[in-house]
Write an enzyme that holds these catalytic residues in place. Structure first.
Site, PDB file in Angstrom:
ATOM      1  N   GLU A  73      36.159 -50.995 -14.940  1.00 49.09           N
ATOM      2  CA  GLU A  73      35.653 -50.904 -13.563  1.00 49.09           C
ATOM      3  C   GLU A  73      35.333 -52.277 -12.977  1.00 49.09           C
ATOM      4  O   GLU A  73      34.299 -52.473 -12.348  1.00 49.09           O
ATOM      5  CB  GLU A  73      34.439 -49.969 -13.501  1.00 49.09           C
ATOM      6  N   GLY A  74      36.222 -53.205 -13.194  1.00 43.45           N
ATOM      7  CA  GLY A  74      36.044 -54.577 -12.720  1.00 43.45           C
ATOM      8  C   GLY A  74      35.516 -55.435 -13.849  1.00 43.45           C
ATOM      9  O   GLY A  74      34.331 -55.371 -14.182  1.00 43.45           O
TER      10      GLY A  74
END
Length: 826
Positions: A499-500
């Site tokens: 997620e990043g």
């Protein structure tokens, strides 16, 4: 006298500018008067004041400033404004601004934050935590899951489905639980204290994925069909975004679909797409029945009536669809949660499978960014906090039970340092987790805040687990059923990566997105520069530009004023115990806002490439947010004074780190003259913050070494088994026995020292102590129990010589029985 008058008036005006108490025309009159008064006494000062008067006059006459200043600057701004891609623009537009906007303003409204009601679980949500979640935790054996089965047991999968764990975010009207973000976060926190595999398996369907996307963008027909099936576990979802060529730069996905007509399920000339993709790292993919897919859509024949390049599009594809290749697994750091690749080539899907229908084609990136803002705020922060809470409770207990040199290891200063970090970081993590979930429940989709908590809570979780492993020593590194830390230690990098990736999140997203989304004027300036209507663009740019100038000057004045006064004159709410922190955070908020503005002015579009500078600015913004959460927590929990060591440690550490980040910004700021001036404004009296003292660290560590209400609040919401056969449950019982035994052992040591008793073994010594009335028989039994529990706690698992070799499944039960017998014998 004239010079002193000038100084006093200037300081008064600076205060007025800092707090917006002086209208612009008063500035013009005041500077004119001072220029006249000082013309003979201080000519150089008078010249500067005449310049200031001319400038202030221009600022306060809109027609003059628009012609002389705004119009030329608008032409220049359009030329230097960096090109922003469509995906970047949609990412910037995604989500909402909440408390991060206040922090970026340089003048946070603390009363507004403290007025936000304390978040509370509903009775139904609390019952779910106390019932099914507690039951699920009791069913989980992470060693068996990760070493033997490499999956959740079938009965656990069924329990998760039957109890509606996959439908926590789905409204009741569609068969789900309809839980709040706070409840969602609490469930993940508790599960994370027991099993990483179960945590990921539950959190992914409730985070960024088909359910979230359907709720926000699906057609009513899609919602009615899929949401009930997802809520009860009839469908297991996954969402495929990243692939071999598109990881952190997910917007560059090479996967594509081409609009065409084809045959589908017996129908002829069906409008649809032929989609080709290759994805990896897709959680739940190997067991999924419903695949959410992101791809770039093209319409070369203009069948949809729009452009040839439609844009990123999202679709839902049943995994049994011909051409879908799915089922193989990755093996991320010995984690047993289902994760793997999938692919397809020229797979025909009807247009009705696009999430939201044909009206939503090309809107996929915006849809993802908006959903990510909420989902990323909950799952990973909650799982990291759950692991940190387990580590805090277990490491404190172990440090009291484990004896070396006749002293609990938690009393050694080196261990105290680690325990202090564990306690302080966990307190701050949980505060940020709760406050962020509260924001989501208030209707916010906090894109910048979600990046802050994703990065900082996973990083602090890693620090906590590392410290816990260091304290446990050999106990922490030997794998087996008795090890409650190692799998968390192994798998934490997964949260760091997804997620990043954290490096990207810190260096590019937090400040890069925050500078535009949270700043009160930058987004308006960019919008006006892109406005094709010349006159309207100039009016909007003029208003935004001069609002921005006043904003920057007021923050400079406020930062200097608060720096010179130690922020003592800043009006703040809260308790006397926390007043200093409210004041210093207000001061650093002003300093941050000033530095952010000057950095954007000096570097312009080049700031995007100055990732180290951007990262440090992001660190300041992040620590301001985390510190705000700590203060909010203290107020919401009723100002528990026993918790003050945790609050002091976490906030003093944050202030010191912010000071270091700002120092790093100034040391590396382009232009020594600018950096020198900024340093004099931000740190007029030098660097005044220090890290937490050794004594404060000792106070924090002592809170982890014994049962107390503070320890329970710090670790609230995790699974604490009461079963002595469970390693964590045994540890809690051993701690209670160790505290009683310490006083008894002290009496025996005194007797041995006085030569009243002597014995070669524990049994001989305690028997003599009983005979001479130094301790009672009951106390001797307590000592024996504490000694046995201590022995159990410090023991590590060992295995037969053929351990690790592939054995038939039928032999696993015998191997477990052998292992159990070996541990009992030891």
């Amino acid at each position: 006298m004239t010079i002193w008058l000038w100084i006093l008036v200037t300081l008064a005006l600076a205060w007025g500018l800092a707090y917006h108490r002086v209208p612009g025309w008063i500035w013009s009159v005041a500077t004119l008067a001072l220029a006249v008064v000082t013309v003979s006494a201080a000519p150089a000062v008078s010249v500067l004041l005449w310049i200031a008067f001319a400038f202030s006059l221009a600022l306060n006459v809109p027609s003059v400033r628009s012609t002389l200043i705004s119009e030329p600057l608008l032409h220049w701004f359009k030329k230097v404004l960096p090109q922003v891609s469509q995906t970047e623009r949609e990412a910037l537009d995604a989500g909402t601004v909440w408390w991060d906007g206040d922090l970026f303003s340089g003048k946070p409204d603390w009363k507004k934050l403290l007025a936000v009601p304390k978040p509370q679980l509903t009775p139904e949500e609390q019952a779910f935590l106390d019932g099914p979640v507690e039951q699920l935790c009791a069913m989980l054996d992470e060693w068996r899951i990760t070493h033997e089965l490499y999956d959740l047991p079938p009965e656990v999968w069924q329990f998760i489905k039957d109890q509606g764990f996959f439908g926590m975010i789905i409204p009741k009207q569609y068969g789900g639980k309809g839980f709040s973000a706070l409840a969602h976060s609490a469930v993940i926190t508790k599960l994370a204290s027991r099993s990483g595999t179960a945590t990921v398996s539950v959190m992914v369907p409730n985070s960024l994925g088909p359910a979230e996307l359907l709720l926000n963008y699906g057609t009513e027909e899609q919602k009615k069909h899929y949401l009930p099936r997802l809520a009860c576990g009839q469908e297991i979802p996954c969402f495929a975004l990243t692939g071999p060529e598109a990881g952190s730069d997910a917007g560059s996905i090479p996967d594509y679909g081409v609009v065409c007509r084809g045959e589908f399920q017996g129908g002829q000339d069906v409008l649809g797409m032929r989609v080709t993709w290759e994805k990896r790292y897709i959680t739940l993919g190997p067991v999924a029945t419903l695949l959410g897919l992101a791809f770039k859509l093209y319409d070369p024949e203009r069948l949809l009536g729009g452009n040839e390049e439609v844009g990123i599009t999202l679709a839902l594809i049943p995994t049994h669809t011909p051409g879908v290749n799915i089922g193989r697994r990755h093996f991320p750091l010995n984690a047993a949660f289902q994760n793997g690749p999938n692919s397809g080539k020229d797979v025909f899907i009807p247009m009705e499978w696009v999430i939201g229908g044909v009206e939503r084609v090309g809107q996929g990136w915006r849809m993802l960014m908006n959903c990510l803002a909420a989902g990323r705020s909950i799952s990973l922060p909650a799982s990291s906090t759950g692991m940190a809470k387990l580590a805090a409770r277990a490491t404190g207990a172990y440090s009291r039970v484990r004896i070396q040199f006749n002293t609990p290891i938690g009393k050694f200063e080196g261990v105290e340092e680690a325990l202090a970090r564990i306690g302080g970081n966990t307190y701050m993590m949980d505060a940020a987790r709760v406050m962020t979930a509260c924001a989501v429940d208030l209707g916010e989709k906090p894109s910048v805040i979600s990046a802050i908590v994703k990065y900082h809570l996973t990083e602090r979780g890693r620090q906590v687990i590392n410290d816990a492993m260091d304290v446990h020593g050999g106990k922490g590194i030997c794998m087996g059923p008795g090890n409650y830390l190692a799998r968390a230690y192994q798998q934490l990098p997964v949260g760091i990566t997804v997620e990043g990736a954290n490096i990207l999140t810190r260096s590019m997203i937090i400040f890069g997105q925050g500078a535009i989304r949270c700043h009160p004027y930058v987004l308006q300036e960019i919008a006006s520069a892109n406005n094709a209507e010349t006159e309207k663009a100039l009016r909007e740019f003029d208003a935004a530009l001069f609002g921005h100038i006043r904003f920057t000057l007021s923050n400079a004045a406020r930062a200097l004023f608060l720096g010179l006064t130690g922020a003592r004159l800043a009006g703040i709410p809260g308790a006397p115990d926390t007043a200093r922190y409210f004041r210093q955070l207000a001061r650093l908020s002003s300093a941050f806002a000033l530095l952010a503005d000057v950095a954007m002015l000096v570097l312009g579009g080049a700031l995007k490439r100055k990732e180290k500078l951007s990262a440090r600015l992001g660190d300041v913004l992040s620590l301001l947010y985390l510190s705000s959460a700590v203060l909010k927590r203290y107020e919401d929990e009723g100002r528990q004074r026993a918790d003050l060591p945790l609050l002091h440690w976490s906030l003093q550490d944050a202030l010191w780190r912010m000071q270091g980040a700002i120092d790093g910004i100034l040391e590396n700021f382009p232009g020594k003259g600018k950096a020198w001036l900024l340093r004099r404004i931000v740190f007029p009296l030098g660097k005044t913050f220090s890290p937490p003292s050794d004594e404060l660290g000792r106070q924090v560590s002592s809170l982890l070494l014994a049962p107390s209400a503070t320890r329970d609040r710090l670790t609230a919401g995790i699974y604490v088994p009461v079963n002595e056969a469970d390693p964590v449950g045994r540890l809690d019982i051993a701690l209670q026995c160790a505290l009683v035994a310490e006083a008894i052992e002290a009496k025996i040591r005194d007797a041995v020292k006085d030569r009243r008793i002597k014995g070669k073994t524990f049994e001989e010594t305690t028997a003599q102590a009983v005979q001479q009335g130094i301790i009672s028989a009951a106390e001797m039994e307590m000592l024996a129990k504490a000694r046995a529990l201590r022995r159990e706690v410090i023991m590590v698992d060992d295995f037969p010589p053929d351990f690790g070799k592939i054995v038939p499944a039928k032999d696993l039960a015998a191997q477990r029985e052998m292992l159990s017998s070996g541990r009992k014998t030891a």
